[in-house]
Structures are given as structure tokens and as C-alpha cells.
Design an enzyme around this catalytic site. Structure first.
Site: not given
Ligand code: XIL
Length: 364
Positions: A149, A256
Site C-alpha cells: 500500500e 486477499e
């Protein structure tokens, strides 16, 4: 009460091969294991994981906050368990995550007086963490989410103004990959993020990945987290992203995956995002209506048909959790809801989404 349709599905499940058989030769099919599972307190989740999945990620136990809460004091108990459990099951242990702005203690980038750490100090701490953690599992953990991220969601900003960026500058990314590669030259190193498969964020991801590749930084794959919903993202956009990332010469991992069914204003997976709980946004506290379960299954079918079309570049698809009851989406971005994002229900029974995925794998 077990409904007759659930009972019928149980019987149908007995005629289905485990997912890991169904996807053999295509890509790894993984799951994330919670703290409780790694502490041996979630036997049903452990059993489902061992039966159906051949890649195990620690949902939380390998994050910096779990491994090195205090500088120099490492706690590897659950992380070791993840690796052992995977090896016993013939599953690939996956490492998540080395460098992130969340679930990372402030000491990494703060001095004792509260001031931001200087560049050399922050870099040294990052390198020590990576060398210690990757070094411990050298040859065993086959893939690492090295940086998570780092890309900004803001329209006019490329990289997230995280404490890592502020203390080290944008080379923190390249330096993290170099450190991981030095500690285990055979590990597959991944840049992981949410929404990089959407068109607003994709160009920033391509820019970052290209720049790393141009600098000959050891990066091998890009991780699309895949925290998706019934209506978003648009899969044509996602497919274009898989193609563009693959064209860079990188593997694509879906790291994910979950498909939430609840109404949510916030469209990202920034774990700091929060919305207030109201009954209107928690509509399925008792059960999921059949029509929603069918739409959910159809979304999963479309997702996996897309992954299968790109199996030449996709190395792994990991579900973020084992069953609905343990999904993080019950508490994100709203705490205390009842979501239904995974392939197994709260009793561990396969859902319509499971059958949709299994059938996609079988080409039916
Ligand atoms: C989540 C876990 O699932 C939760 O249990 C925890 O409270 C917060 O983090 N992106 C990531 C994951 O990379 O590590 C996050 O996992 C979900 C979003």
C-alpha cells in the site's frame, strides 16, 4: 437450523474435489489463517484450510507489529506455526508483510523524543527487520509481500505520505526489495496494494513497477489484494490491469480476495477507514437471502473465469480468511456487521460461491 438446501450442498460437496485439486496446474489457491487458527483454537478453520488450500498466509501474525513490537525483541511463535502448518499440509507458506504503514510500531520511524527518525536510522531499522524475518524463513517462505500500500488514493499524489516515505523518501520501496532479496535470493518478491486494479490507481502502479524494473530492483510479482464487492470493481477494468501488469513481465498474485455483500460507502481497503454502524447497513444479521447468495456466487464465478483466462501470469489466488464468521469484513469499514464474503459459511459449509468457483475450475 440446517436448511435442506445446505444439506443438499453438503452432499454435492462430497462429489467435488478439494479446491487445491481442482486448480492443480493452474495457480495456487490460498487462504489466510487468523491468530486464533495459528494458536490452535480454530480447529474447523484449520481443517478446511488443510483440505482445500495449498498456500497459507498469516492474516496478522507476520506483520511488523506482531513480529517486532519492541525494537530488537522478536516473537516468532505464530509465524513459525504458519510455516510449519503449511509445510505439514503440503501448502506454500506466504509471507505478509514486511513494510507497511499500518500494524507497524511507531518506533521504526520515531526517535525517543517523539521526533521523526532520520533517514539512516529508519533505513537501518527497516533493513534489520527484513534481514531477520526473511532470513529466518529462507528457503521456506516462498513469496513475500515486501511493500504494502505505498500508492496514494489521492488524485494528485503518486505515493502515500506514510512515515516510511517521510523518513526515507521514495527509495524506501527499492531498498526494501533489495534487503529481502539479499536475505533470500530465491523468494518471489511482491509489491502488494488495494485498488491498483481500478483505473484511477492503475497508472500509478504501472509507473511504480516500471521504475523499479528500470532500476533493476529485484521485484517479481504484483499483488492485487482483491477486496471486492458485489457491484465493484468492474471486471473489465480488472482484466485490463492483469494484462498490463503481466506485460511488464511480472507475475500477478491475487493476495486477499473477498467479495463483501454489505452496502459500504468507502471503496478501498485502507484499514484506518471507518463508517458508523446503522441497521440499514447491516441488513443480513440472521441469514443471507438466496438471491444475494446467488449474485455473490455469480460474481465469484466471473472472477475465477477471468483468473483462469490469465493463468499464464497468475501465480496464486488467496482468499482473505477461511469462513464468513472470521472475515475481517465483519468489522471493516464498519464494526459489528454480519458479512458473507467467503466460500464457506459460519458453520464451515461450502456456499453457492464455493460451488461456482469449483465449477469454474472444472470448466463447467
Ligand atoms: C486486516 C486483517 O484481516 C484484520 O484482522 C486486521 O485487524 C487488519 O488487517 N490489507 C492488508 C491486510 O494488506 O493485511 C489487512 O488485513 C486487510 C487489508
Amino acid at each position: 437450523m440446517v436448511s435442506s438446501s445446505a444439506f443438499a450442498q453438503q452432499n454435492e460437496a462430497q462429489d467435488m474435489p478439494p479446491l487445491k485439486e481442482a486448480f492443480k496446474g493452474k495457480f495456487l489457491i490460498g487462504t489466510a489463517l487468523s491468530y486464533l487458527t495459528l494458536q490452535g483454537k480454530e480447529a474447523p478453520s484449520e481443517a478446511i484450510a488443510r483440505t482445500h488450500f495449498n498456500a497459507f498466509t498469516a492474516e496478522n501474525s507476520m506483520k511488523p507489529g506482531s513480529l517486532q513490537k519492541t525494537e530488537g525483541q522478536f516473537n516468532f511463535t505464530e509465524a513459525d506455526r504458519l510455516v510449519e502448518m503449511a509445510e505439514q499440509s503440503g501448502a506454500t507458506p506466504i509471507g505478509h508483510v514486511l513494510v507497511w504503514h499500518e500494524q507497524t510500531p511507531a518506533w521504526f520511524f520515531t526517535e525517543a523524543d517523539g521526533k521523526p527518525a532520520n533517514r539512516e536510522a529508519a533505513l537501518a531499522r527497516m533493513r534489520t527487520h527484513i534481514a531477520t524475518v526473511v532470513g529466518r524463513y529462507k528457503g521456506r517462505v516462498k513469496e513475500w509481500d515486501v511493500v504494502n500500500e505505498a500508492i496514494s488514493d489521492a488524485p494528485d499524489e503518486w505515493l502515500r505520505p506514510s512515515p516510511w516515505l517521510k523518513s526515507i523518501g521514495e527509495e524506501f520501496i527499492a531498498e526494501a526489495f533489495r534487503a529481502a532479496h539479499a536475505a533470500d535470493p530465491n523468494a518471489i518478491l511482491i509489491y502488494n496494494d488495494y485498488n491498483i486494479e481500478r483505473s484511477y490507481k492503475r497508472p500509478k502502479a504501472v509507473r511504480l513497477l516500471k521504475s523499479l524494473l528500470d532500476q533493476k530492483v529485484p521485484i517479481h510479482a504484483v499483488g492485487i489484494q482483491g477486496h471486492w464487492r458485489l457491484d465493484t470493481p468492474n471486471f473489465a477494468e480488472v482484466e485490463e490491469s492483469i494484462t498490463q501488469f503481466g506485460a511488464l513481465g511480472l507475475k500477478v498474485m491475487v493476495t486477499e480476495l473477498d467479495i463483501g455483500v454489505l452496502p459500504t460507502k468507502y471503496q478501498g481497503a485502507d484499514i484506518a477507514a471507518r463508517e458508523a454502524l446503522t441497521p440499514a447497513i447491516n441488513p443480513y444479521t440472521e441469514a443471507l437471502p438466496d438471491d444475494v447468495a446467488q449474485r455473490h456466487a455469480e460474481r465469484y464465478r466471473q472472477a475465477f473465469e477471468m483468473f483462469l483466462r490469465h493463468q499464464d501470469v497468475i501465480g496464486r489466488v488467496t482468499l482473505w480468511g477461511v469462513h464468513d464468521g472470521s472475515s475481517w469484513l465483519n468489522n471493516f469499514p464498519v464494526r459489528g456487521r454480519t458479512d458473507y464474503p467467503l466460500l464457506f459459511d459460519r458453520e464451515g459449509r461450502p456456499k453457492p460461491a464455493f460451488f461456482a468457483v469449483a465449477k469454474a475450475a472444472a470448466g463447467r
